[in-house]
Design a protein around this motif. Structure first.
Motif, PDB file in Angstrom:
ATOM      1  N   GLY A 198       0.789  14.659   5.172  1.00  0.00           N
ATOM      2  CA  GLY A 198       0.773  15.480   3.977  1.00  0.00           C
ATOM      3  C   GLY A 198       2.020  15.412   3.125  1.00  0.00           C
ATOM      4  N   ARG A 199       2.841  14.388   3.317  1.00  0.00           N
ATOM      5  CA  ARG A 199       4.038  14.254   2.483  1.00  0.00           C
ATOM      6  C   ARG A 199       3.661  13.724   1.099  1.00  0.00           C
ATOM      7  NH1 ARG A 199       8.808  11.228   5.571  1.00  0.00           N
ATOM      8  NH2 ARG A 199       9.931  12.030   3.760  1.00  0.00           N
ATOM      9  N   VAL A 200       4.495  14.052   0.117  1.00  0.00           N
ATOM     10  CA  VAL A 200       4.256  13.650  -1.269  1.00  0.00           C
ATOM     11  C   VAL A 200       5.493  12.918  -1.782  1.00  0.00           C
ATOM     12  CG1 VAL A 200       3.812  14.451  -3.611  1.00  0.00           C
ATOM     13  CG2 VAL A 200       2.717  15.603  -1.675  1.00  0.00           C
ATOM     14  N   LEU A 201       5.284  11.710  -2.296  1.00  0.00           N
ATOM     15  CA  LEU A 201       6.388  11.006  -2.940  1.00  0.00           C
ATOM     16  C   LEU A 201       6.629  11.597  -4.328  1.00  0.00           C
ATOM     17  CD1 LEU A 201       5.681   7.242  -2.103  1.00  0.00           C
ATOM     18  CD2 LEU A 201       7.353   8.777  -1.034  1.00  0.00           C
ATOM     19  N   SER A 202       7.882  11.767  -4.681  1.00  0.00           N
ATOM     20  CA  SER A 202       8.226  12.303  -5.999  1.00  0.00           C
ATOM     21  C   SER A 202       7.955  11.262  -7.075  1.00  0.00           C
ATOM     22  CB  SER A 202       9.696  12.701  -6.033  1.00  0.00           C
ATOM     23  OG  SER A 202      10.514  11.548  -5.960  1.00  0.00           O
ATOM     24  N   TRP A 250       0.839  -1.194   0.000  1.00  0.00           N
ATOM     25  CA  TRP A 250       0.000   0.000   0.000  1.00  0.00           C
ATOM     26  C   TRP A 250       0.878   1.248   0.000  1.00  0.00           C
ATOM     27  CZ3 TRP A 250      -4.988   0.012  -0.941  1.00  0.00           C
ATOM     28  CH2 TRP A 250      -5.778  -1.090  -0.599  1.00  0.00           C
ATOM     29  N   LEU A 251       0.496   2.214  -0.805  1.00  0.00           N
ATOM     30  CA  LEU A 251       1.060   3.558  -0.728  1.00  0.00           C
ATOM     31  C   LEU A 251      -0.075   4.536  -0.457  1.00  0.00           C
ATOM     32  CD1 LEU A 251       3.477   3.609  -3.821  1.00  0.00           C
ATOM     33  CD2 LEU A 251       4.052   3.057  -1.441  1.00  0.00           C
ATOM     34  N   ASN A 252       0.284   5.696   0.073  1.00  0.00           N
ATOM     35  CA  ASN A 252      -0.693   6.766   0.253  1.00  0.00           C
ATOM     36  C   ASN A 252       0.026   8.091   0.036  1.00  0.00           C
ATOM     37  OD1 ASN A 252      -2.446   8.299   3.029  1.00  0.00           O
ATOM     38  ND2 ASN A 252      -3.026   8.276   0.882  1.00  0.00           N
ATOM     39  N   THR A 253       0.065   8.492  -1.218  1.00  0.00           N
ATOM     40  CA  THR A 253       0.685   9.769  -1.554  1.00  0.00           C
ATOM     41  C   THR A 253      -0.252  10.541  -2.468  1.00  0.00           C
ATOM     42  OG1 THR A 253       2.585  10.870  -2.610  1.00  0.00           O
ATOM     43  CG2 THR A 253       2.044   8.663  -3.405  1.00  0.00           C
ATOM     44  N   PRO A 254      -0.647  11.740  -2.044  1.00  0.00           N
ATOM     45  CA  PRO A 254      -0.320  12.465  -0.826  1.00  0.00           C
ATOM     46  C   PRO A 254      -0.756  11.706   0.435  1.00  0.00           C
ATOM     47  CG  PRO A 254      -1.367  13.919  -2.414  1.00  0.00           C
ATOM     48  CD  PRO A 254      -1.547  12.531  -2.928  1.00  0.00           C
ATOM     49  N   SER A 255       0.021  11.906   1.486  1.00  0.00           N
ATOM     50  CA  SER A 255      -0.111  11.082   2.678  1.00  0.00           C
ATOM     51  C   SER A 255      -1.090  11.655   3.697  1.00  0.00           C
ATOM     52  CB  SER A 255       1.269  10.938   3.331  1.00  0.00           C
ATOM     53  OG  SER A 255       1.161  10.373   4.617  1.00  0.00           O
ATOM     54  N   ASN A 256      -1.826  10.767   4.304  1.00  0.00           N
ATOM     55  CA  ASN A 256      -2.575  11.021   5.528  1.00  0.00           C
ATOM     56  C   ASN A 256      -1.851  10.215   6.622  1.00  0.00           C
ATOM     57  OD1 ASN A 256      -4.474  11.286   7.577  1.00  0.00           O
ATOM     58  ND2 ASN A 256      -5.906   9.826   6.676  1.00  0.00           N
ATOM     59  N   PRO A 257      -1.318  10.869   7.664  1.00  0.00           N
ATOM     60  CA  PRO A 257      -1.725  12.159   8.201  1.00  0.00           C
ATOM     61  C   PRO A 257      -0.796  13.345   7.932  1.00  0.00           C
ATOM     62  CG  PRO A 257      -0.554  10.948   9.872  1.00  0.00           C
ATOM     63  CD  PRO A 257      -0.567  10.074   8.652  1.00  0.00           C
ATOM     64  N   ASP A 279       4.915  20.465  10.602  1.00  0.00           N
ATOM     65  CA  ASP A 279       5.863  19.685   9.813  1.00  0.00           C
ATOM     66  C   ASP A 279       5.190  19.164   8.542  1.00  0.00           C
ATOM     67  OD1 ASP A 279       7.940  20.049  11.594  1.00  0.00           O
ATOM     68  OD2 ASP A 279       7.547  18.187  12.692  1.00  0.00           O
ATOM     69  N   HIS A 280       5.970  19.077   7.479  1.00  0.00           N
ATOM     70  CA  HIS A 280       5.493  18.536   6.198  1.00  0.00           C
ATOM     71  C   HIS A 280       4.218  19.282   5.766  1.00  0.00           C
ATOM     72  CE1 HIS A 280       8.564  15.642   6.893  1.00  0.00           C
ATOM     73  NE2 HIS A 280       7.937  15.086   7.909  1.00  0.00           N
ATOM     74  N   SER A 281       3.093  18.579   5.684  1.00  0.00           N
ATOM     75  CA  SER A 281       1.800  19.212   5.353  1.00  0.00           C
ATOM     76  C   SER A 281       1.841  19.906   3.990  1.00  0.00           C
ATOM     77  CB  SER A 281       1.390  20.215   6.441  1.00  0.00           C
ATOM     78  OG  SER A 281       1.439  19.624   7.724  1.00  0.00           O
ATOM     79  N   ASP A 282       2.569  19.322   3.045  1.00  0.00           N
ATOM     80  CA  ASP A 282       2.694  19.912   1.713  1.00  0.00           C
ATOM     81  C   ASP A 282       1.460  19.688   0.855  1.00  0.00           C
ATOM     82  OD1 ASP A 282       5.331  20.756   2.227  1.00  0.00           O
ATOM     83  OD2 ASP A 282       6.103  18.764   1.714  1.00  0.00           O
ATOM     84  N   SER A 283       0.594  18.793   1.286  1.00  0.00           N
ATOM     85  CA  SER A 283      -0.600  18.470   0.515  1.00  0.00           C
ATOM     86  C   SER A 283      -1.649  17.921   1.470  1.00  0.00           C
ATOM     87  CB  SER A 283      -0.272  17.425  -0.559  1.00  0.00           C
ATOM     88  OG  SER A 283       0.120  16.212   0.066  1.00  0.00           O
ATOM     89  N   TYR A 331      -5.423  17.902  -3.786  1.00  0.00           N
ATOM     90  CA  TYR A 331      -5.062  18.938  -2.825  1.00  0.00           C
ATOM     91  C   TYR A 331      -3.561  19.012  -2.594  1.00  0.00           C
ATOM     92  CZ  TYR A 331     -10.045  19.047  -2.066  1.00  0.00           C
ATOM     93  OH  TYR A 331     -11.401  19.167  -2.255  1.00  0.00           O
ATOM     94  N   GLY A 332      -2.836  19.354  -3.656  1.00  0.00           N
ATOM     95  CA  GLY A 332      -1.433  19.677  -3.519  1.00  0.00           C
ATOM     96  C   GLY A 332      -1.289  21.160  -3.224  1.00  0.00           C
ATOM     97  N   TRP A 333      -0.471  21.511  -2.269  1.00  0.00           N
ATOM     98  CA  TRP A 333      -0.271  22.922  -1.900  1.00  0.00           C
ATOM     99  C   TRP A 333       1.163  23.334  -2.230  1.00  0.00           C
ATOM    100  CZ3 TRP A 333      -4.982  24.279  -1.566  1.00  0.00           C
ATOM    101  CH2 TRP A 333      -5.936  23.491  -0.927  1.00  0.00           C
ATOM    102  N   GLU A 334       2.117  23.075  -1.320  1.00  0.00           N
ATOM    103  CA  GLU A 334       3.511  23.422  -1.611  1.00  0.00           C
ATOM    104  C   GLU A 334       4.152  22.457  -2.600  1.00  0.00           C
ATOM    105  OE1 GLU A 334       2.293  25.604   1.809  1.00  0.00           O
ATOM    106  OE2 GLU A 334       2.370  23.426   1.594  1.00  0.00           O
ATOM    107  N   GLN A 335       3.600  21.291  -2.733  1.00  0.00           N
ATOM    108  CA  GLN A 335       4.165  20.288  -3.641  1.00  0.00           C
ATOM    109  C   GLN A 335       3.036  19.655  -4.439  1.00  0.00           C
ATOM    110  OE1 GLN A 335       6.764  17.573  -1.665  1.00  0.00           O
ATOM    111  NE2 GLN A 335       7.263  16.410  -3.513  1.00  0.00           N
TER     112      GLN A 335
END
Length: 466
Positions: free
Chosen positions: A264-268, A255-262, A402-406, A295-299
């Protein structure tokens, strides 16, 4: 052959209830010939309960502790059960088959529902004179789009059974949506609707015949349902730190979850491409839960089905999508999965047998929602505004984000145990989700959703400013 069960509970961590290592309370094993009630452990030692050697079915005796203490069968011919702990998880083994040759059937216990542990914090926050600001759950509060409501009502006269694969219009709308918004070349025939995506995630390994002896891997900081999906199937859950590599031996499902909960990190795209390649080389099915892709914000996030990630083929790759966050349709239970056509077809056949079917009016509502981007942009503006108000207020009060890029959450910390930070916020009438619910890496963070109303977000900002 002996049967083996890994339970879904773990003894609670000292000091705080409701962590992902949940308490043993209200858990129970059921085995043909036994009932195995679970009692709250006072420490990290698992406990077992001995049944009386005789008595009416279902009667429970006083607990007898010790992992080497077998549970006595209710009738002759049932093998004894013994428990042992491995890395904190209880394993229950059936030592033999019944004399009749029939294997005992085990119904696995699940962890206590994580958010049930928030009740004391909820009561504490509710005592605030201006009422509670509930930021613990990412549930939408804004209206469902009018175009969607109209489509729902128009399809209300639906006396016939719907098709498990959904309507052609829905499948085509989903494929067109993925192409239009994310550059994904999805096949309409490889779209399978679901009754929300939580049930889809929870049952996916089971539906794909994953079972005892198999591994199901997931990010070590993640939504608890990935872990539960392994336990429902009787497989072994394997939390993974994706920054430090991938699991060996290889799992059946990753399983992956990107953008991530909780957090908000994003895998490139590069990292996702590496993961997809690794999985394909080992025959691992990789599934990305893309519920926050809008819902991508900074990334800016990317779909796992994008050509930059998986090339021109979706072999061995699936993506899960929900309309709960995108279109404020959490109450509709509307989602879908797509990707590898062979795997989707296998899921379709099993779900037909199980009756996991999207109602016709919901299918019509989904079709309308997926064809419309205007309401999505409007909702993005709402969340961006609330996020821009809440984040600086938290930082001014001494919390670090922290993080919360998305995504729809702010991942905050005061560099202390998460339950202490949650209590600090509750004293201001703000309810957050302690990060340990999502795994051990979250033990010093609290997740705060930006899905509250404008009025409630403004109230939280005012309280934090005092």
């Amino acid at each position: 052959m002996p049967l083996e069960l890994t339970s879904t509970g773990r003894p609670q961590d000292a000091g705080h209830e409701g962590t992902r290592a949940s308490s043993w309370s209200r858990q129970q094993f059921s085995v043909a010939g036994w009932a195995l009630p679970r009692n709250r452990a006072a420490s990290t030692t698992a406990r077992s309960t001995r049944l009386p050697p005789s008595g009416p079915p279902g009667r429970r005796a006083s607990p007898s502790y010790g992992l080497d203490s077998p549970l006595r069968p209710r009738h002759p011919g049932c093998p004894a059960l013994t428990g042992e702990t491995t890395n904190g998880w209880l394993r229950v083994r059936i030592a033999a088959k019944l004399d009749s040759g029939l294997e005992c059937i085990v119904i696995k216990a699940l962890p206590e529902f994580p958010w049930s542990a928030l009740a004391p914090l909820r009561d504490r926050a509710a005592r605030h004179p201006d009422g509670i600001v509930n930021l613990a759950l990412g549930t939408p509060v804004d209206p469902a789009p009018e175009i969607v409501q109209q489509a729902l009502c128009s399809a209300a006269d639906a006396p016939s059974h719907p098709a498990t694969e959904g309507t052609p219009a829905l499948r085509e709308a989903a494929a067109a949506y993925l192409s239009r918004r994310f550059g994904v070349a999805a096949e309409a025939g490889a779209v399978l609707p679901s009754v929300g995506t939580k049930e889809l995630i929870a049952w996916l390994p089971t539906v794909l015949s994953v079972g005892p002896g198999d591994l199901v891997a997931y990010p070590e900081l993640s939504f608890p349902t990935y872990d539960v999906s392994a336990r429902l199937a009787g497989a072994t859950p394997v939390p993974v730190n994706l920054d430090h590599g991938l699991p060996e031996p290889a799992p059946r499902v990753l399983w992956l979850n990107t953008p991530s909960n909780p957090d908000g990190r994003v895998l490139s795209a590069d990292r996702m491409r590496e993961i997809v390649s690794w999985c394909r080389e080992r025959g691992v099915l990789v599934v990305n839960d893309e519920c926050y892709l809008e819902y991508g914000w900074e990334q800016e996030p990317i779909s796992i089905l994008h050509p930059e990630v998986c090339g021109d083929s979706h072999t061995g790759v699936l993506a899960v999508h929900t309309l709960s966050k995108r279109s404020n349709l959490a109450g509709y239970r509307a989602g879908f999965i797509t990707g590898d056509p062979r795997v989707v077809q296998e899921m379709l056949e099993v779900r037909r047998h199980a009756g996991l079917i999207l109602p016709t009016p919901i299918a019509a509502a989904m079709t309308a929602a997926l064809a419309d981007d205007t309401h999505v942009e409007l909702q993005r503006e709402r969340y961006a505004r609330r996020r821009a108000q809440l984040r600086p207020a938290l930082e001014a009060r001494g919390l670090r984000v922290d993080h919360s890029d998305s995504g729809l959450y702010l991942w905050v910390t005061r560099d202390e145990p998460c339950w202490d930070t949650a209590a600090f916020l509750a004293d201001e009438g703000i309810l957050g989700a302690p990060g340990s619910i999502y795994g051990r890496p979250g033990e010093n963070h609290v997740r705060l959703a930006v899905t509250a109303t404008d009025e409630r977000i403004a109230s939280a900002v005012a309280r934090l400013a005092r």
